[in-house]
Write a protein that holds these residues in place. Structure first.
Motif, mmCIF file in Angstrom:
data_model
loop_
_atom_site.group_PDB
_atom_site.id
_atom_site.type_symbol
_atom_site.label_atom_id
_atom_site.label_comp_id
_atom_site.label_asym_id
_atom_site.label_seq_id
_atom_site.Cartn_x
_atom_site.Cartn_y
_atom_site.Cartn_z
ATOM 1 N N GLY A 43 21.967 37.321 -0.651
ATOM 2 C CA GLY A 43 21.761 36.335 0.142
ATOM 3 C C GLY A 43 22.555 35.177 -0.167
ATOM 4 O O GLY A 43 23.541 34.682 1.096
ATOM 5 N N VAL A 44 23.509 35.313 -1.736
ATOM 6 C CA VAL A 44 24.100 34.140 -1.930
ATOM 7 C C VAL A 44 25.577 34.538 -0.625
ATOM 8 O O VAL A 44 25.789 33.138 -0.582
ATOM 9 N N VAL A 45 26.222 35.959 -1.252
ATOM 10 C CA VAL A 45 27.279 35.843 -0.534
ATOM 11 C C VAL A 45 27.144 35.303 0.804
ATOM 12 O O VAL A 45 27.910 34.915 1.880
ATOM 13 N N TYR A 46 26.157 35.834 1.174
ATOM 14 C CA TYR A 46 25.981 35.360 3.206
ATOM 15 C C TYR A 46 25.569 33.962 3.421
ATOM 16 O O TYR A 46 26.581 33.906 4.236
ATOM 17 N N ARG A 47 25.460 32.880 2.680
ATOM 18 C CA ARG A 47 24.934 31.870 2.602
ATOM 19 C C ARG A 47 26.415 30.980 2.847
ATOM 20 O O ARG A 47 26.346 30.020 3.612
ATOM 21 N N ALA A 48 27.198 31.933 1.326
ATOM 22 C CA ALA A 48 28.608 31.732 1.520
ATOM 23 C C ALA A 48 29.325 31.635 2.980
ATOM 24 O O ALA A 48 30.123 30.416 2.837
ATOM 25 N N GLY A 354 28.282 34.747 12.743
ATOM 26 C CA GLY A 354 27.859 36.566 12.361
ATOM 27 C C GLY A 354 29.106 37.427 11.522
ATOM 28 O O GLY A 354 28.800 38.276 11.914
ATOM 29 N N VAL A 355 29.790 36.731 11.245
ATOM 30 C CA VAL A 355 31.361 37.843 10.257
ATOM 31 C C VAL A 355 30.453 37.802 9.414
ATOM 32 O O VAL A 355 30.431 38.323 7.974
ATOM 33 N N CYS A 360 28.138 40.835 5.336
ATOM 34 C CA CYS A 360 27.338 41.430 4.288
ATOM 35 C C CYS A 360 26.944 43.312 3.994
ATOM 36 O O CYS A 360 25.916 44.075 4.212
ATOM 37 N N ASP A 361 27.133 43.414 5.962
ATOM 38 C CA ASP A 361 26.544 44.634 6.286
ATOM 39 C C ASP A 361 27.804 46.121 5.860
ATOM 40 O O ASP A 361 27.038 46.945 4.804
ATOM 41 N N TRP A 362 28.793 45.692 5.575
ATOM 42 C CA TRP A 362 30.636 45.790 5.174
ATOM 43 C C TRP A 362 29.955 46.471 2.996
ATOM 44 O O TRP A 362 30.018 47.686 3.140
ATOM 45 N N ILE A 363 29.006 44.878 3.019
ATOM 46 C CA ILE A 363 28.583 45.590 0.718
ATOM 47 C C ILE A 363 27.367 45.998 1.307
ATOM 48 O O ILE A 363 27.812 46.905 0.069
ATOM 49 N N LEU A 364 26.886 45.945 1.657
ATOM 50 C CA LEU A 364 24.964 46.478 1.739
ATOM 51 C C LEU A 364 25.649 48.031 2.082
ATOM 52 O O LEU A 364 24.715 49.167 1.221
#
Length: 478
Positions: A43-48, A354-355, A360-364
């Motif tokens: 979540g931190v990566v996504y918001r950053a 959306g990037v 995050c999908d790729w990391i997930l």
């Protein structure tokens, strides 16, 4: 005995099957599925990432680049120049009419600062210059009569004659004599040249926005006759001293006056037309344009001649002039608010957010410990029935989920599995078309949430249907 039918090769079967699968997948429809992942680091990566993209568009795109504006580059421009001042050399006093070339006052002009004069040239025969290749000789046999050297000063006569000074000899040529190198006299005009004043009058026009402006302040009190340019106090007094221009270009005036050079005066009009016209002001910059560190092409010079007659014969004075050439270059751009670029850049900004989801999908799905579980939860395949057993309203209701689905073929009462079936029941069950089942494999949950079906069969039990969804009047409204 019937001939055995030849089977197609395995490669053709595989290619046909692949083509059929691609054709079928071409008509598939994909829709995003929302999954909430309770992971603080992700979540931190996504918001950053979202914050960085938002800051880029707000600060750089909209504030710095002003991408909400419609822009026009390359204004229509006119330049008029005028030089004033006098100077002197070892032999005479020079005024503007003599040292400014050309005298029309355009955007490109030269100010002569040093000359090499070859006076009283007449048509005749004389020694060739030693600087010309193969011009030196020892006898007439070294000089070919009629030979014309494109870098020389005339046609060779075939004689070898003494040079103008010294003991050397060169081939004789027929042309303007004496040649330049043999009798030229150097004169320096740069003594008072730093105090020459240069008026640069510039007007620009942006046709898209119908905006025009000039760099001279409109005053009727003789303001231009007593002012010189200053970036703070006299911005609209475009009268520059030649020494000031050379100094701002970072050059030494004495050296530049002896070898010559090209100085560019760049006028930049960057105008934000959302603000008042008084905020659109010219900005001046100065720099040297010619390559001074290249010996083969360093400096600036040109030649011209003055013709006259003496005792009926044509005579000329050849002048090789070194000077400072001024190139006035005007460029700029204007911008004004427009709805179209604003909407386009806003849409680009919203799309680029959306990037963060893509990253995050790729990391997930690649680096997380339970990536297979996430993959099963994220990607589902749902099939619709190939043919319907009823009318089209019923089929439409089934597709839209407004009517209960037909019973799953796998939901048979275990108690009846061993009981023999009569002929009617067998035919009824054989007539049921199987309802598609979800292909996602069972997996552990990412969040604590109840599951609708826990049965072991391929079809999980469906959630309870609202009684209102089976109302026949609902189908009529479809």
């Amino acid at each position: 005995m019937a001939a055995t039918e030849s089977k197609p090769p395995a490669g053709a079967v595989t290619a046909r099957r692949l083509a059929r699968g691609c054709w079928s997948a071409f008509w598939d429809y994909e829709t995003p599925k929302v999954i909430v992942v309770k992971n603080r680091r992700l979540g931190v990566v996504y918001r950053a990432v979202q914050l960085l993209i938002l800051l880029y568009f707000v600060w750089y795109v909209f504030i710095v680049q002003k991408s909400y504006q419609d822009r026009e580059t390359g204004p229509e421009s006119s330049v008029i120049t005028k030089v004033k001042g006098i100077t002197s050399s070892e032999h005479k006093v020079w005024d503007v009419e003599e040292y400014v070339k050309p005298p029309e006052g355009g955007s490109v002009f030269s100010i002569i600062t040093r000359i090499e004069v070859t006076p009283s040239q007449t048509l005749g025969a004389c020694p060739e210059s030693e600087r010309v290749a193969n011009a030196t000789c020892d006898s007439d046999e070294d000089c070919v009569a009629g030979h014309l050297d494109m870098l020389g000063n005339g046609v060779r006569t075939g004689r070898c004659v003494p040079y103008y000074h010294g003991a050397s000899k060169t081939c004789e040529v027929s042309g303007w004599c004496p040649v330049e190198d043999g009798a030229s006299v150097s004169q320096f005009l740069g003594k008072m040249a730093p105090n020459f004043t240069v008026l640069i009058k510039n007007s620009i026009h942006y046709p898209k926005f119908q905006f025009s402006k000039g760099n001279i302040e409109t005053r009727a009190d003789g303001y231009l006759k007593r002012c010189t340019f200053d970036e703070v106090s006299h911005l609209y007094c475009p009268i520059f001293k030649l020494g000031f221009i050379v100094e701002r270009a970072g050059e030494n005036f004495t050296e530049l006056a002896r070898t010559g050079g090209v100085i560019g005066v760049i006028i930049n009009w960057d105008c934000d037309l959302d603000l008042p016209a008084s905020n659109c002001n010219p900005r001046y910059s100065f720099r040297r344009l010619d390559p001074k560190h290249v010996p083969a092409s360093s400096g600036y010079n040109f030649r011209f001649a003055k013709y006259y007659k003496i005792n009926g014969s044509t005579t000329r004075t050849l002048i090789k002039a070194y000077g400072i050439r001024i190139d006035v270059i005007v460029h700029g751009q204007a911008g004004k608010f427009s709805l179209i670029p604003t909407v386009i850049n806003l849409a680009t900004a919203l799309t680029s957010i959306g990037v963060g989801s893509f990253l995050c999908d790729w990391i997930l799905l690649t680096f997380m410990n339970k990536n297979k579980v996430y993959s099963h939860k994220k990607f589902d395949k749902v099939c619709t029935p190939g043919r319907s057993s009823g009318s089209w309203p019923v089929t439409l209701a089934l597709v839209l989920g407004q009517a209960p689905p037909p019973p799953c073929p796998c939901s048979i009462d275990p108690g009846q599995a061993g009981r023999p079936q009569d002929e009617g029941e067998s035919q009824a069950q054989a007539g049921l078309s199987p309802w598609p089942c979800s292909t996602s494999a069972p997996s552990e949950q990412m969040v604590d949430a109840p599951e609708w079906g826990t049965g072991p069969g391929p079809c999980a039990s469906e959630p309870p249907q609202d009684s209102r969804l089976t109302d026949p009047r609902g189908l009529a409204r479809l």
